[in-house]
Design a protein around this motif. Structure first.
Motif, PDB file in Angstrom:
ATOM      1  N   TYR A  62       0.841  -1.203   0.000  1.00 41.34           N
ATOM      2  CA  TYR A  62       0.000   0.000   0.000  1.00 41.34           C
ATOM      3  C   TYR A  62       0.875   1.252   0.000  1.00 41.34           C
ATOM      4  O   TYR A  62       0.669   2.181  -0.785  1.00 41.34           O
ATOM      5  N   ARG A  63       1.888   1.259   0.894  1.00 40.75           N
ATOM      6  CA  ARG A  63       2.730   2.455   1.041  1.00 40.75           C
ATOM      7  C   ARG A  63       3.670   2.654  -0.139  1.00 40.75           C
ATOM      8  O   ARG A  63       4.016   3.785  -0.473  1.00 40.75           O
ATOM      9  N   ARG A 108       1.889   4.765  -2.801  1.00 42.93           N
ATOM     10  CA  ARG A 108       1.329   6.072  -2.449  1.00 42.93           C
ATOM     11  C   ARG A 108       2.317   6.932  -1.676  1.00 42.93           C
ATOM     12  O   ARG A 108       3.179   6.421  -0.989  1.00 42.93           O
ATOM     13  N   SER A 109       2.127   8.243  -1.767  1.00 49.27           N
ATOM     14  CA  SER A 109       2.946   9.192  -1.013  1.00 49.27           C
ATOM     15  C   SER A 109       2.040  10.011  -0.097  1.00 49.27           C
ATOM     16  O   SER A 109       1.047  10.588  -0.554  1.00 49.27           O
ATOM     17  N   GLU A 110       2.374  10.030   1.185  1.00 43.46           N
ATOM     18  CA  GLU A 110       1.559  10.777   2.146  1.00 43.46           C
ATOM     19  C   GLU A 110       1.495  12.262   1.810  1.00 43.46           C
ATOM     20  O   GLU A 110       0.553  12.953   2.188  1.00 43.46           O
ATOM     21  N   PRO A 117      -5.682   7.793   3.928  1.00 47.15           N
ATOM     22  CA  PRO A 117      -5.103   7.449   5.228  1.00 47.15           C
ATOM     23  C   PRO A 117      -3.963   6.441   5.122  1.00 47.15           C
ATOM     24  O   PRO A 117      -3.902   5.671   4.165  1.00 47.15           O
ATOM     25  N   PHE A 118      -3.102   6.436   6.129  1.00 48.50           N
ATOM     26  CA  PHE A 118      -1.945   5.529   6.119  1.00 48.50           C
ATOM     27  C   PHE A 118      -1.840   4.685   7.387  1.00 48.50           C
ATOM     28  O   PHE A 118      -0.854   4.004   7.597  1.00 48.50           O
ATOM     29  N   HIS A 155      -5.328  -2.614   2.847  1.00 47.37           N
ATOM     30  CA  HIS A 155      -5.449  -1.176   3.103  1.00 47.37           C
ATOM     31  C   HIS A 155      -5.470  -0.923   4.616  1.00 47.37           C
ATOM     32  O   HIS A 155      -5.919  -1.782   5.378  1.00 47.37           O
ATOM     33  N   PRO A 156      -5.012   0.260   5.050  1.00 45.82           N
ATOM     34  CA  PRO A 156      -5.023   0.565   6.486  1.00 45.82           C
ATOM     35  C   PRO A 156      -6.445   0.678   7.021  1.00 45.82           C
ATOM     36  O   PRO A 156      -7.373   1.032   6.291  1.00 45.82           O
TER      37      PRO A 156
END
Length: 222
Positions: free
Chosen positions: A6-7, A10-12, A18-19, A77-78
């Motif tokens: 997931y991480r 994606r970039s926060e 959400p992470f 996913h979180p």
């Protein structure tokens, strides 16, 4: 399972998604998010082992036991993702508009003796065996459903189907197209994304008033 996949995607700093998040430990949650990305689809997510096990369902859930929907398993996913709706910026992974189409609690179809941990262990065992039988208690989806690994169709291919019970019907449940949180359709959310994860629910008019007030305060101090 950890959330590395997931991480990695994606970039926060670039997406409002959400992470993290931790389950309450009191009940098991599920969510179905309608997601207008490169193709419109529904993301079916089940809380399990501290994360949301996730499947992309191109045609969305059906309440007709004679219909089997293709469900492609995707990365975990979180937990906090269950409340996410808004817009994922263009150019980012999964870029597009998301609404929470349905949400609620769920449990194994067959009664499991013991606490919530025992239920989760049972569900994880079913998941690894390639056949999950669950009971949903949502606002739109209710009763028993099955997720079955579609062997021969690819490693991540599953089938989502409704099982025969009092909630089974030939009625097209996807015609109920509004979010159960914001009450918006995908089109309305796209035009007015004022309810976005991680951002205060402030409308444009409020922002303009705030800016006007700031200017007046600045002029007084100078």
């Amino acid at each position: 399972m950890a959330l590395e996949k997931y991480r990695e995607k994606r970039s926060e700093e670039k997406t409002p998604e959400p992470f993290g998040g931790k389950p309450s430990g009191k009940e098991l949650r599920f969510v179905v998010q309608k997601h207008d990305a490169s193709h419109l689809h529904y993301d079916f997510r089940l809380e399990m082992d501290g994360v949301l096990k996730s499947w992309a369902v191109p045609k969305g859930p059906s309440l007709d036991p004679n219909i089997k929907r293709l469900a492609m398993m995707v990365e975990d996913h979180p937990y906090d993702y269950r409340d996410f709706e808004g817009i994922i910026p263009k150019g980012q992974y999964g870029g597009g508009t998301v609404i929470v189409w349905d949400e609620g609690t769920y449990e194994p179809s067959e009664p499991v003796e013991g606490d919530l941990k025992k239920q989760e262990e049972n569900l994880l065992h079913q998941l690894h065996a390639g056949k999950l039988k669950i009971k949903l208690n949502g606002k739109k989806l209710k009763g028993e459903f099955a997720l079955v690994k579609a062997y021969g169709r690819g490693e991540n291919s599953w089938l989502l189907m409704k099982l025969e019970d009092k909630y089974a019907t030939t009625r097209d449940i996807t015609l109920k197209d509004k979010s159960v949180i914001s009450k918006k359709t995908i089109v309305q959310m796209e035009k007015s994304p004022d309810k976005v994860y991680g951002k205060p629910n402030v409308k444009k008019e409020s922002r303009l008033k705030d800016k006007t007030t700031e200017k007046k305060n600045d002029s007084r101090t100078h």
